[in-house]
Design a protein around this motif. Sequence first.
Motif, PDB file in Angstrom:
ATOM      1  N   THR A   1       0.913  -1.079  -0.117  1.00  0.00           N
ATOM      2  CA  THR A   1      -0.252   0.041   0.000  1.00  0.00           C
ATOM      3  C   THR A   1       0.884   1.279   0.230  1.00  0.00           C
ATOM      4  O   THR A   1       0.699   2.185  -0.792  1.00  0.00           O
ATOM      5  CB  THR A   1      -1.043   0.075   1.347  1.00  0.00           C
ATOM      6  OG1 THR A   1      -1.630  -1.166   1.471  1.00  0.00           O
ATOM      7  CG2 THR A   1      -1.916   1.075   1.119  1.00  0.00           C
TER       8      THR A   1
ATOM      9  N   GLN B   1       0.886   4.059  -2.844  1.00  0.00           N
ATOM     10  CA  GLN B   1       0.589   5.450  -2.556  1.00  0.00           C
ATOM     11  C   GLN B   1       2.011   6.360  -3.111  1.00  0.00           C
ATOM     12  O   GLN B   1       1.509   7.247  -3.753  1.00  0.00           O
ATOM     13  CB  GLN B   1       0.403   5.632  -1.030  1.00  0.00           C
ATOM     14  CG  GLN B   1      -0.596   4.956  -0.464  1.00  0.00           C
ATOM     15  CD  GLN B   1      -2.012   5.755  -0.055  1.00  0.00           C
ATOM     16  OE1 GLN B   1      -2.094   6.535  -1.006  1.00  0.00           O
ATOM     17  NE2 GLN B   1      -2.725   5.173   0.636  1.00  0.00           N
TER      18      GLN B   1
ATOM     19  N   THR C   1      -6.188  -4.052  -3.494  1.00  0.00           N
ATOM     20  CA  THR C   1      -5.994  -4.234  -1.983  1.00  0.00           C
ATOM     21  C   THR C   1      -7.149  -4.899  -1.360  1.00  0.00           C
ATOM     22  O   THR C   1      -6.986  -5.817  -0.386  1.00  0.00           O
ATOM     23  CB  THR C   1      -5.879  -2.570  -1.404  1.00  0.00           C
ATOM     24  OG1 THR C   1      -4.756  -2.015  -2.050  1.00  0.00           O
ATOM     25  CG2 THR C   1      -5.692  -2.714  -0.045  1.00  0.00           C
TER      26      THR C   1
ATOM     27  N   THR D   1     -11.216   1.416   2.491  1.00  0.00           N
ATOM     28  CA  THR D   1      -9.922   0.603   2.829  1.00  0.00           C
ATOM     29  C   THR D   1      -9.748   0.274   4.131  1.00  0.00           C
ATOM     30  O   THR D   1      -9.831  -1.032   4.638  1.00  0.00           O
ATOM     31  CB  THR D   1      -8.642   1.309   2.120  1.00  0.00           C
ATOM     32  OG1 THR D   1      -8.858   1.437   0.930  1.00  0.00           O
ATOM     33  CG2 THR D   1      -7.580  -0.063   2.311  1.00  0.00           C
TER      34      THR D   1
END
Lengths: 118, 797, 196, 525, 107, 95, 153
Positions: free
Chosen positions: A39, A43, A92, B685
Amino acid sequence: MSEAVNPQLILAIVLGVLFSLGTFLVLRRDVIRVIWGVTIISQAANVYLVTMGKLGGSVPIFGHGSHGGGHITDPVVQALVLTAIVIGFGTTAFSLVLTYRVYQEHGTIDLNELGDST
Amino acid sequence: MLALVMLPFAAAVVTPLVYRVLRERTAYYAAAVALACFGMVASQLGTSGSVSYQWIPSLGVSLQFYVDGLSLLIGFLASGVGVLILTYSGGYMHGEPGKAKYYTALLAFMGSMLGVAFSADLVSLFVFWELTSLSSFILIGHYTDRRSSQYAARKSMLITVSGGLFMLIGFLLINHVAGTFAMFGPSGILSPENAAMTNEQLHAAGLFVPALALIAVGAAAKSAQVPLHIWLPNAMEAPTPVSAFLHSATMVKAGVYLIGRFRPLFLPEGVHVIPDWMLLFAVLGLVTMTITAILAVAATDIKELLAYSTASHLGLIVAGFGFASEYGAETGAFHILNHAMFKAALFLVAGIIAHEAGTRKIKHLGGLWRDLPITAAITVVAALGMAGVPPFNGFYSKEFLFESAYHAAHVHGGLAWLFPVVAVFGSIFTFLYSIRFLMLFFGEKPKGLGHVHRPPLTMLVPPAILGTIAALIGLGGVTDTFGIAPSALNGFVGSVVESTLPPAAHAEAAEAVHFSYHLPTSVTPAATMSAITIAVGLVAYQYYDDLHRGINRLLTVNPLRANWWYDNAVYGLNDASVETIPHVQTGLLRTYATWSLTAVTLLALGGYAAAGVALPSFGFAAGMTPSLALVLGVAVVGAFAVSIAPSHISGVLTLSILGFMVAIFYILADAPDLALTQLVVETLTLVIFLLVLDRLPTFYGEIKRSRAVRDGVLSLAVGTTVFVTVLVTTVADPANSIAQTFLDYGVTVEEAGGHNIVNVILVDFRGFDTMGEISVVAMAALSVLTLIAMRERGETQ
Amino acid sequence: MKKWPVIGVVLAVLWLFVRGVALEPTRIIGEFLIGLAFGMLIAFMFRRFYTLDMNLTRTVQALPYAGLYIVVFIKDLILANIDVAYRVLLPSMPIEPGVVVVPLRVQTDGAITTIANSITLTPGTITMDYDEETNALYVHSIDATDTDGIVDPIRTWEDYALVIFDEEGKPGDPVPDLPMAHASGEPTEGGVKRGN
Amino acid sequence: MNQLVIEPLLVPLVTAILTLVVRRYSTVQRGVSVLGGAAYVAVVALLWTDVDPLGAARTIPYQLGNWPAPFGITLVADPLSVFMLGLAAIVSFAALVFSVQYVDEFGQRLSYHPLYHFMLVGVSGAFLTGDIFNLFVWFEVMLMSSYVLVVFYSGPQHTRAALQYVVLNLIGSAVMLLAIGGIYSTTGTLNMADLAHRLANPAANSITPLPVLGLSALLFTVFALKSGLAPFQFWVPPAYSAAPAPVSAMLAGVVKKVGIYAIIRLYFTVFSWLSIPDGLGLPGLSGTSALGFFGPVMFIMATASILLGGLGAVGRDDIDGLLAYSSIGQVGFIVLPLAIGATAGSEEIQILAVTAALIYSLNHALAKGLLFLASGSVFSSVGSTRFADLGGLTRKEPVLSAVFFVGALSLIGIPPLSGFFGKFLVFRTAGDAGASVALAIALLGAILTIAYFSRAWNRGFWGAVSPMVENGAKPTGVVVLAGLAALVLLVGIGFDPVLRAAEAAAGAAIHRQEYIQAVLGGGAA
Amino acid sequence: MNLVQEILITLLIAVGSFFLVVGTVGLIRLPDVYNRMHATSKATTLGSASLLLAGFVYYGPEGAGLTSLVGIIFLFLTAPTGAHMISRSAQKMGIEFFGDAEWPGDE
Amino acid sequence: MATDPAIFSLAVQVGLVIASGLTLLAGYRVIKGPTVPDRVVALDTIATNVVAIAALYALQTGEGLFVTVSLVLAIIGFISTIAVSQYVIEGDIVK
Amino acid sequence: MTTIITRTVTRTVVPLIFLTSVALMLQGHNHPGGGFIAGVLTTTAFALIYIVYGLDFLEEEIFHRLVRGPIEHLQHGIVENYRTLFAFGLALAAGSGLVAMAFGDAFMNQTYEVFHFPIYTEFEVASAVAFDTGVYFVVVGSLLTILSVVGSE
Ligand code: NA
Ligand code: NA
């Protein structure tokens, strides 16, 4: 406007550090940590792309006053990052549920204990 | 010609159907096919030249066929021996399993062999070449249940198919310099008018030795030359007719055929230093002939003996072709024929023995002539031919070998004198095992051996025919001694010899090839060498058993056995795989990530270094404000905190810092759409994270210091890569970025009808990206569904 | 009348705000119509969220009280923040935290929620929990020395809330005592409670 | 506007959606799915005739949304892309038909069919797109569906394999994004033709193209990951073993080739324009072309793949594992000629090299697809693909064994099967370029191939009949297999047109000027 | 933008920033989660609200000005509820109170 | 724009720096904890700060559309808080 | 279980979130927003209901709908509807692109038309909005599928 700091250098350092930290996490044995690592890396990649559109312009929307040096921020990278964020989100979500299923099937999320190689 | 080659294949394809109708009589169907082929080959007798059918014109590959002495010889063997073998199979294979497959493979083999013989295109030669290996694989593995069959089949495949690949590369090198795959015809590399030129081109390109060596490997693998001979004895796992056909008379001849075929190309005329060709093949042939003859003496099984003997005689042929003189060519050409006759006969005899006596162990056999008188008669002719005893057929070709060895020694002197010495030495062992085989029929019948049945006629006629031919050839030598030459045979063998002569020889004397053979009428060096061979052989035969034991004792020294090397290589490879792979494919993600990321780093940094990208001097470009810097700083702090988070939940929450900071970054970078997206995605998320975390154990995974250091180094390397990437790319400022177009009011607002450029890009200019993107989102949902709903179905696959 | 159309209208008004409509009559009317369409749709979809009929007259009557409430609330809000600033920035950090149980007279969801949130936003207090059995709020106070100082403003709002949310109780009704039997520390769980 | 260009994307997309819509009616869903697969074959065939690789060899651009290149997204159908599409069409249709009888029925209804067609969407998109970011998107589509299909049966082995596959590819995606961002920032374009055009004329666009070498190297790792080249091969064995047989067939046969295609398209058509005026500045590298950098890189990766794949396959104790390792080695064989072509300056060798890679890819797609499906049939027949549980299949399943044999022989390179020409062209490329080390490695790799397939044959198909043999392979599956086997043979026998198509494809990759002109119009290049 | 507006905005920014600082300092300084929440639920919310109010002043009663108002409403609606949820969860988790405070009923 | 933008602009500028700087402090609390609710509170503070930053940026650039960002955040910041609280209390955020 | 306070605020906030997401959806072409953002925002509203009220409340209490027979291994059948939703979204998005092809244009050739109304002066209808609406439904359908599948575990 304050110009005391160098954008390239700061961005380069920040992105470098983010990728480093992401990498470090990817190498851990806890699946959740690995996902954090991924992640962070994605990002950072997104931030990189936005940076490539040059900072300090104005919003890429017509009919809104231009405030920054007369130029409009590159809308292309923003569109690309949007796509990337969405895709990243899909993956994700999948990898999180996959982690859950890994735990169900193996009774652990320790990558060192997931069983032998194939 | 195409019909000739294709007939067996076509017949092979329908064999399974034919078998349903004819059952046991399929043998006669197959034999009839072979006979038809034989007829077609015979119809070509006396003709020569090539025909060509386009196959892959853009590659310059065609199905080209060429007829000359050499190809006719192999063609006759393949079809003629084929007729006999297939007939014999009718008796031998009675009641055996897998006959449909058996006859299919045999017919396919015959077609392939005919293809090898008549191909005049390097690629089509290779095609048929590998098909012979393939059919051999299937036939050796005929008894699929037996471990030994499997071992043998795999060994032969590994060696002969690999050898073929070497040969293919050799062909490609020739093609590279000559620009054609054609062997004959106006541009053919082997055509008398071109061979010398091709030879020169190879030399000029420095590819002569590589091409020669590569083709030699192919030939040696196929013709079982030391140390690649090891597959041949194992190949005796095949049914005996197969051994007789493939592994003595025909397929193994493909290698020597190849050597004969390329002899005109590689063998220069009038060279007084030993040419590469001779050094390679004469040595290879003689060494093979000797070593495998010695191994034949050590054999305990009649088929094993014959197998080593085959390798030995192939060595003889190779050596013959190796010698540069015309005698050499004559040795090779004539012995191909002689060997095929006596060896095929002997194999069929061995088949009769095994079939009727129930054993193939040499020490359990003896005195068979009482039960098998006709077989014994055949054996006398064939075995003495094999031994090189006058006036049997093998004697004459061996005389040629001695002649050429002596000639080479005489011409080159020095170490070349080893040629005749080794030739004689090897021949002594040939004599020994040949006599030993013959003695199976004489002496006392061992106690264990019961009544031996008479073989059926189908099994007796074929070896009888072969024996008769062998006898007739021998007889021809006798009659020629008295002036009655077997002119048809001489002419035919002469044409074979001619095929293997270098072009210069052709030019000098177009019709100089005058083959004849006869008993020695004076004390020539060759005659002397023969005499020595037989005399020493007779003496040494008294010590046969001692020799047999001695050699076997020697063979307990592993490194002396080529098989030991083979087994070690093959099983070693297996063990290496089992040993090594777990160290690479560890099953650990960190190993995988480490390798992959290391490669990423090396490549990227390598790319920058190779291009000589200089790091830009850090200018003060617009855009970075203190708040932006602060936000990025917090992002780093957040990410750092994630990596040392003490629990899953705290890590997830800490990760949100990063998410928020990125959102602020997007705000400050004038990307409101991104900021919104980032925020909503971040929230969702988090929700999914929490949904999943509920169900996971709290595993924190202590980090070992050594690991941390190693991972730290890699992480730093990755970070550096990104650092450099950012630095070298942010300075770029291309003049007319495609973004300029979208910033044009006329395009975005007036043509596309939207003010939000990002959104217009997303749904219009680059809407196709979005189409893909939503597919991913939909699939994410399907995937989650699948993960949960397919649970417990894992056991079904 | 049904409640959801009213909510639809409220949403239509909010739509104008969310959309940030320009101050032109035609724009406003146009956007309002669009907002009404979507607002009604949303309100209808979720109509079962709001099961009650409502009395429009009562609502209108309650409006002044609502305004009053807001005024009082804003005053308290500002005071609260000054209070916090004082406590936080003072080096000695004068705090004396404690938890107080405040039984309520109001019964409706809206009133309870309003009061609870007001408590949180105003001086020194935070609503920690609500116990449905006893209809009491658990309030954390940063300065629990003066219990009356905590409860008094709550009573004031409650008075307004009783009117605004059309409760059965009236301002000035006696304050219920906390039934001690339920002070077990585990407020009882319960389903969605609908006041009436 | 030739609408056929986009059909290979739309047909599977619409099919995927339809299979979602009709999911409650199992039979209808399968029917739609198979029809969609057939329609895919049909549109690819039609597109093929329009591109006409054997004749006019057109390059047909398709501007999405009518926005002209380089501003919109451009699809490009040229001989290279239709070659790859053709390969995909054959393998995907075969695997799809096979799936219908093979894959868990509940799973089919649940998600198999839409996912399968989405995978095809991704594959087609990757083959057709002329835009590097769009390539990223189709990669993701392809990957997302492959993630799920790998984990399809959701068991321990599957989840573990998918986890590794997913994480590595997520990193890959981030790297790809990084590279694309850098390339866009440096050159100001995303369109491949435009990119090539700008790299060719850096001054005219005030571009400093030097960083593009590093960025394209970064991008290369992504393609290496997709195609499973060492050291990015790690995910291959677990993923291929875990996925249902038809999916493995697709992954090995088609999805891997997307990485190969991308390497050919981007490095030979686009980045080859990048020149480093001062010459490559690393020891061992020479020349000024970017390809000079990638030659050695590809060579090392190909070599490592061939050796690792071969070594790995030799010791496996199950068919799936063997086929997976074999795939690693075979990709090495595909990239080896590319390495040679990249190093060699001459256009002739480059075309030969790309042709070799394409032919090898085609054969690998057909043969490996065949073998994975055969392995699936073995599984449904025996209930295992471990050699220890197999044996005697030639007797129990003669047809199945025969097709497996054909597939194996094709990969070994036995003529006249299609695989022979793959090996032949690889050898020839190496030979013509004088790359003796490459030749030696290719030879060694070929011998390893013989070693592991002969071992597999002995242990699985010969020998005593395994007691586990249960019900027998499903007839539809066997028909599909026989069809593929026949194709493997036919491609070899009728090789000439195939070769010419591959040559046209290679020409389309190497003759970059034409590509640029077709996409950007006459003014460019 | 007139002077009054400008002064008002500047004032609101100052006030907003001040309360943001107060909230965050409280978050750092105060001794336990319950007390920290006092700082954040009031001060930070007010801080942000006053900045949104500055937005309202800036844009006036149209466009983004209206949106700012909705933002303020949301903030006041959600922030205290959030605080309530967190403190409730903290209490359920059994997080100790600072000082003499205790949960009513816990002896 | 402003008649005398200097002071106004400075205020916005300073406000932005303050708000950004505060995220660092709040970040400290997220990282330090010590309890999960502490982290949630701190995160909530950051979210509210982001609302402020968006509002300030709207003032700095004169782009009203950034108010929309802050509006959306004001809405959804709430959801994460609720979710984490439920997680802490129930362990299971959705039943 | 959550308190009345949370539930009441949720009831108040949810319609507002919907309203906001519709606004973002519609204004996306000219202002920040668009199908994706709106879709995720809508989903968060659902998520909020799920968290505060539980998984079945929405279907049973609000929509008064009988939950369809569940997919094997899934406790809740709502997924089925969400699947229909994203299939519909995909169909809409792809269909909007296909329409252009029917007129001989390239796939996804977007057009727009400005209508003039008496009170609203002008109202723009862009085909891109159909596409964006497709995006919206895909996002909502997909994310709700994920939430409800995982939530029902
Ligand atoms: Na996009
Ligand atoms: Na909040």
